[in-house]
Enzyme design. Structure first.
Site, PDB file in Angstrom:
ATOM      1  N   ARG A  63       0.824  -1.208   0.000  1.00  9.16           N
ATOM      2  CA  ARG A  63       0.000   0.000   0.000  1.00  9.16           C
ATOM      3  C   ARG A  63       0.864   1.266   0.000  1.00  9.16           C
ATOM      4  O   ARG A  63       0.488   2.281  -0.606  1.00  9.16           O
ATOM      5  CB  ARG A  63      -0.984  -0.011   1.171  1.00  9.16           C
ATOM      6  CG  ARG A  63      -0.389  -0.233   2.566  1.00  9.16           C
ATOM      7  CD  ARG A  63      -1.534  -0.590   3.504  1.00  9.16           C
ATOM      8  NE  ARG A  63      -1.168  -0.688   4.907  1.00  9.16           N
ATOM      9  CZ  ARG A  63      -0.750  -1.798   5.512  1.00  9.16           C
ATOM     10  NH1 ARG A  63      -0.587  -2.912   4.789  1.00  9.16           N
ATOM     11  NH2 ARG A  63      -0.486  -1.812   6.807  1.00  9.16           N
ATOM     12  N   GLU A  90       4.059  -0.683   8.953  1.00  6.25           N
ATOM     13  CA  GLU A  90       3.024  -0.299   9.904  1.00  6.25           C
ATOM     14  C   GLU A  90       3.201  -1.063  11.210  1.00  6.25           C
ATOM     15  O   GLU A  90       3.858  -2.114  11.264  1.00  6.25           O
ATOM     16  CB  GLU A  90       1.643  -0.586   9.301  1.00  6.25           C
ATOM     17  CG  GLU A  90       0.444  -0.314  10.197  1.00  6.25           C
ATOM     18  CD  GLU A  90       0.335   1.125  10.680  1.00  6.25           C
ATOM     19  OE1 GLU A  90       1.184   1.534  11.501  1.00  6.25           O
ATOM     20  OE2 GLU A  90      -0.598   1.829  10.266  1.00  6.25           O
ATOM     21  N   HIS A 187       3.194   4.702   6.922  1.00  2.70           N
ATOM     22  CA  HIS A 187       1.898   4.267   7.432  1.00  2.70           C
ATOM     23  C   HIS A 187       1.463   5.142   8.597  1.00  2.70           C
ATOM     24  O   HIS A 187       2.271   5.870   9.180  1.00  2.70           O
ATOM     25  CB  HIS A 187       1.984   2.805   7.858  1.00  2.70           C
ATOM     26  CG  HIS A 187       2.490   1.915   6.768  1.00  2.70           C
ATOM     27  ND1 HIS A 187       1.660   1.265   5.895  1.00  2.70           N
ATOM     28  CD2 HIS A 187       3.759   1.622   6.377  1.00  2.70           C
ATOM     29  CE1 HIS A 187       2.385   0.593   5.010  1.00  2.70           C
ATOM     30  NE2 HIS A 187       3.663   0.797   5.280  1.00  2.70           N
TER      31      HIS A 187
END
Length: 253
Positions: A63, A90, A187
């Protein structure tokens, strides 16, 4: 006074963001909205302020990569070197991974879930082999170089900072203070950790800090003293930042 800027950015909306699920180290992709916001929010803000970069840091998760790919393509940054580092992954949400935040709040209470989400040093329950995402995370080939004794089963903001802040102190900031222009695409909790450190936010007050997707956060430093100059600058409309921050803070329906 000579100064230099460093930009920190949270990726666009992921499939797990959209579904209100705890994501952590699961390698969820962006949604169509996430892809659009990488362009319409992140690229637009960087372009408006004529930001250029000499080096980019990001995590091992797709992502962040998808967000960065759009930025590099649209800003013509394809020749800018990229450092991929697991320490920018993250936060690992332990056994909450894959579960809906509202359902967890209904089960354990909103206060408990918000403490797991936003407190400084409270660990969620460690992920177990029974968790449907345990094997996907443990067997992700992107993570094969992570030392076994460093591979988390759960993390708090505090334990995330123990891996992320040394990278910031020892690799990123020395480059910034030498005049290199650095972009960090990471993140939500990683950006919270860096902002906590940069702005010296207390363990209590950090609970109220939430990071919107796709909004570049800019910090400026005096090259002579190494001191931060001014306040954080968000490269997006203030109303949009507030709306998105409030959405991130909420557990959801």
């Amino acid at each position: 006074m000579k100064t230099n800027k460093v930009v920190i950015l949270r990726h666009g909306e992921s499939e797990f963001n959209k579904s209100n699920l705890f994501c952590g180290w699961h390698d969820a992709p962006l949604t169509e909205k996430g892809l659009e916001d990488a362009s319409k929010i992140a690229v637009a803000g960087l372009r408006e302020h004529q930001m250029q970069f000499d080096i980019i840091y990001t995590s091992l998760l797709q992502r962040a990569h998808q967000t960065l790919d759009i930025i590099r393509e649209q800003m013509k940054y394809n020749d800018v070197p990229v450092v991929y580092d697991w320490r920018l992954n993250e936060r690992h949400y332990g056994n909450l991974t894959g579960f809906n935040k509202r359902q967890m709040a209904n089960k354990y209470g909103e206060e408990k879930v918000q403490i797991w989400r936003r407190s400084f040093d409270v660990l969620p329950p460690a992920i177990t082999p029974e968790n449907p995402y345990y094997a996907k995370i443990r067997n992700n080939p992107k993570f094969k170089e992570i030392p076994n004794d460093k591979f988390p089963d759960t993390e708090s903001l505090k334990t995330l900072m123990l891996r992320a802040i040394p990278l910031w102190e020892q690799e990123i900031m020395p480059k910034v203070l030498k005049g290199q222009r650095v972009l960090v695409v990471a993140h939500g909790t990683v950006v919270r950790a860096l902002i906590k450190y940069i702005e010296d936010i207390s363990d209590e007050d950090i609970m109220g800090v939430n990071i919107p997707n796709s909004v570049p956060c800019v910090f400026e430093y005096d090259l002579a003293s190494g001191q931060r100059h001014g306040k954080v600058q968000y490269l997006a409309d203030a109303d949009y930042v507030k709306k998105e921050t409030d959405k991130v803070a909420a557990i959801g329906n």
